[in-house]
Design an enzyme around this catalytic site. Structure first.
Site, mmCIF file in Angstrom:
data_model
loop_
_atom_site.group_PDB
_atom_site.id
_atom_site.type_symbol
_atom_site.label_atom_id
_atom_site.label_comp_id
_atom_site.label_asym_id
_atom_site.label_seq_id
_atom_site.Cartn_x
_atom_site.Cartn_y
_atom_site.Cartn_z
ATOM 1 N N ASN A 107 -11.817 41.843 -68.881
ATOM 2 C CA ASN A 107 -11.366 41.466 -67.293
ATOM 3 C C ASN A 107 -11.177 43.143 -67.169
ATOM 4 O OD1 ASN A 107 -9.134 41.047 -64.817
ATOM 5 N ND2 ASN A 107 -8.272 40.658 -66.567
ATOM 6 N N PHE A 111 -7.569 43.857 -58.761
ATOM 7 C CA PHE A 111 -6.563 42.915 -58.054
ATOM 8 C C PHE A 111 -7.492 42.704 -56.554
ATOM 9 C CE2 PHE A 111 -2.245 45.393 -59.055
ATOM 10 C CZ PHE A 111 -1.805 44.210 -60.613
ATOM 11 N N SER A 170 -1.149 45.239 -65.177
ATOM 12 C CA SER A 170 -2.222 45.239 -64.971
ATOM 13 C C SER A 170 -2.841 46.763 -65.480
ATOM 14 C CB SER A 170 -2.915 45.292 -63.753
ATOM 15 O OG SER A 170 -4.287 45.561 -63.234
ATOM 16 N N ASN A 172 -5.927 47.298 -65.023
ATOM 17 C CA ASN A 172 -6.865 47.936 -64.180
ATOM 18 C C ASN A 172 -7.058 48.519 -62.349
ATOM 19 O OD1 ASN A 172 -8.928 46.595 -65.879
ATOM 20 N ND2 ASN A 172 -8.270 44.468 -65.251
ATOM 21 N N THR A 173 -5.356 48.664 -62.339
ATOM 22 C CA THR A 173 -4.595 49.596 -60.803
ATOM 23 C C THR A 173 -4.600 51.166 -62.204
ATOM 24 O OG1 THR A 173 -4.667 47.551 -59.869
ATOM 25 C CG2 THR A 173 -3.975 50.247 -59.103
ATOM 26 N N LYS A 206 6.667 41.000 -65.063
ATOM 27 C CA LYS A 206 5.355 40.952 -66.032
ATOM 28 C C LYS A 206 5.457 42.507 -66.323
ATOM 29 C CE LYS A 206 1.378 39.042 -66.613
ATOM 30 N NZ LYS A 206 0.231 37.863 -65.916
ATOM 31 N N ASN A 235 0.807 40.990 -70.326
ATOM 32 C CA ASN A 235 -0.804 40.988 -69.418
ATOM 33 C C ASN A 235 -1.249 40.874 -70.756
ATOM 34 O OD1 ASN A 235 -2.519 40.944 -67.574
ATOM 35 N ND2 ASN A 235 -0.866 42.142 -66.245
HETATM 36 C C1 FMN Z 1 -9.797 37.629 -65.295
HETATM 37 C C2 FMN Z 1 -8.452 37.555 -65.559
HETATM 38 C C3 FMN Z 1 -8.051 38.687 -64.344
HETATM 39 C C4 FMN Z 1 -6.415 38.269 -64.718
HETATM 40 N N1 FMN Z 1 -5.255 38.940 -63.687
HETATM 41 C C5 FMN Z 1 -4.158 39.062 -63.208
HETATM 42 C C6 FMN Z 1 -3.226 38.647 -61.891
HETATM 43 O O1 FMN Z 1 -4.389 38.890 -61.051
HETATM 44 N N2 FMN Z 1 -2.771 39.321 -62.200
HETATM 45 C C7 FMN Z 1 -1.372 39.302 -63.584
HETATM 46 O O2 FMN Z 1 -0.450 39.433 -63.580
HETATM 47 N N3 FMN Z 1 -2.111 38.894 -64.925
HETATM 48 C C8 FMN Z 1 -3.217 38.493 -64.739
HETATM 49 N N4 FMN Z 1 -4.009 37.861 -66.144
HETATM 50 C C9 FMN Z 1 -3.792 37.776 -66.883
HETATM 51 C C10 FMN Z 1 -3.239 36.442 -67.558
HETATM 52 O O3 FMN Z 1 -2.246 36.194 -66.594
HETATM 53 C C11 FMN Z 1 -2.551 36.933 -68.762
HETATM 54 O O4 FMN Z 1 -1.088 37.360 -68.411
HETATM 55 C C12 FMN Z 1 -3.475 36.834 -69.953
HETATM 56 O O5 FMN Z 1 -4.875 37.070 -69.376
HETATM 57 C C13 FMN Z 1 -2.673 36.649 -70.962
HETATM 58 O O6 FMN Z 1 -3.248 35.509 -71.108
HETATM 59 P P1 FMN Z 1 -4.243 34.770 -72.615
HETATM 60 O O7 FMN Z 1 -4.534 35.272 -73.483
HETATM 61 O O8 FMN Z 1 -3.973 33.028 -72.241
HETATM 62 O O9 FMN Z 1 -5.510 34.262 -71.131
HETATM 63 C C14 FMN Z 1 -5.630 38.149 -65.625
HETATM 64 C C15 FMN Z 1 -6.046 37.555 -66.755
HETATM 65 C C16 FMN Z 1 -7.755 37.702 -66.477
HETATM 66 C C17 FMN Z 1 -8.616 36.541 -67.778
#
Ligand code: FMN
Length: 347
Positions: A107, A111, A170, A172-173, A206, A235
């Site tokens: 992704n 934000f 993140s 992405n910022t 985080k 993350n």
């Molecule tokens: C589509 C998507 C959007 C995410 N948006 C955020 C976010 O806004 N803030 C954040 O701290 N982590 C965000 N994450 C990260 C997740 O909270 C998590 O840390 C990461 O995906 C690893 O866990 P997973 O392998 O179980 O997905 C996002 C992950 C995905 C897939």
């Protein structure tokens, strides 16, 4: 079962539309009441009583639309956000990709969210009994002073949160992860803890998985100095282990199965650096009870999941809890807290 029937439909839609449909479906479910704490799975961390250790990771419910309903699927807590002070639309679409062959997601949402004021109104009206709700905050992309945005977030969301997560990881910022460096992190955490004050909720930090040993030592020192209440590891990654999917080359953060080993290693690294002084939350590539248990035995008091739910359906949380109980019984534990860190080397 229902998810198995629905998932071919969801997978025919583009990833972001499928996400909206999932949110609408959950939103239409009745409020219900959480079942209550499970004696084997309940755990107290950072002064909060969690009914079980399996949480919904940030990013699924950025705007606080369904967090209060996630108990239906077995979640012990849900983390909203990331929420920024002002609404922002995020990056241009497409920005969310399912790498089905790799059980992964990339992704670069950036934000996208409706802003803290809008979410605050909704969160204030949510039923809260038996629910643990964390709020994850970030900075607007074009903020002149990013640290000021975190302070704004703490002030705006503290009255509504069981805990607050400061998200500096993140990818992405642009430039956000630079806040993980020692100097900027000290400044940020000093400002955040002052804004939280004596009365506010616990503050979690985080972090990214893409860290060198020196970064880990710096973060551990800063977290200790500023008395951060817990660390969320981790993350998404900007690294690219071998992937099969045609989306492998997309820019953004990678999550799901290919993140598993890296996120587990980072958790071990932080446990080695911090000992038991700061509780840890393990996230990244967890898809079943064995993997959740491994993370807990490595030192995580809680775990969170997101990507595996895309492939396994929302009831994955309930299945992980059931499996965790079986694993605890197998190993002679009567409560999950006894398993936290049993595999961590003693420092
Ligand atoms: C589509 C998507 C959007 C995410 N948006 C955020 C976010 O806004 N803030 C954040 O701290 N982590 C965000 N994450 C990260 C997740 O909270 C998590 O840390 C990461 O995906 C690893 O866990 P997973 O392998 O179980 O997905 C996002 C992950 C995905 C897939």
């Amino acid at each position: 079962m229902i998810y198995r029937l629905l998932s071919p439909l969801l997978f025919r839609l583009n990833a972001e539309k499928a996400h909206h449909l999932a949110m609408q479906t959950i939103g239409a479910m009745p409020q219900g009441s959480p079942a209550g704490a499970d004696p084997m799975l309940s755990i107290r961390m950072a002064g909060i009583d969690f009914p079980n250790p399996v949480g919904l990771a940030a990013g699924f419910d950025k705007d606080g639309l369904v967090a209060h309903k996630m108990h239906h699927f077995g979640y012990g807590f849900a983390e909203l956000g990331t929420l920024t002070p002002l609404p922002q639309s995020g990056n241009p679409k497409p920005r969310l990709f399912r790498l089905a062959e790799d059980r992964a997601v990339i992704n670069r949402m950036g934000f996208n969210n409706g802003g803290q004021a809008d979410a605050a109104r909704r969160i204030a009206a949510m039923p809260r009994a038996g629910r643990v709700i964390g709020i994850n905050i970030g900075a607007n992309k074009d903020a002149a002073d990013r640290i000021a945005d975190y302070v704004t977030g703490i002030q705006a969301m503290a009255p509504l949160a069981d805990y607050l997560t400061v998200n500096i990881s993140s990818p992405n910022t642009p430039g956000l992860r630079a806040l993980q460096g020692r100097g900027p992190l000290d400044e940020l955490l000093g400002a955040v803890m002052a804004a939280r004050g004596e009365q506010g909720p616990p503050i979690f930090l985080k972090v990214a998985p893409d860290l060198e040993p020196a970064d880990i030592d710096d973060i551990a020192a800063s977290v200790t100095e500023h008395k951060i209440d817990a660390l969320i590891v981790s993350n998404t990654t900007i690294s690219r282990p071998a992937l099969q999917s045609r989306y492998a080359g997309e820019t953004g953060g990678l999550s799901g199965a290919p993140l598993h080993d890296l996120a587990l290693q980072r958790l071990r690294d932080f446990r080695a650096a911090l000992g038991t002084s700061v509780p840890l939350i393990g996230v990244g590539g967890i898809a079943n009870a064995e993997q959740a248990y491994e993370r807990i035995r490595a030192g995580a008091s809680l775990v969170q999941i997101y990507s595996a739910m895309v492939y396994e359906g929302p009831w994955l949380a309930a299945r992980i809890n059931k499996g965790l109980k079986e694993l605890l019984m197998r190993d002679g534990f009567t409560n999950i807290s006894q398993a936290v860190g049993v595999d961590a080397p003693r420092g």
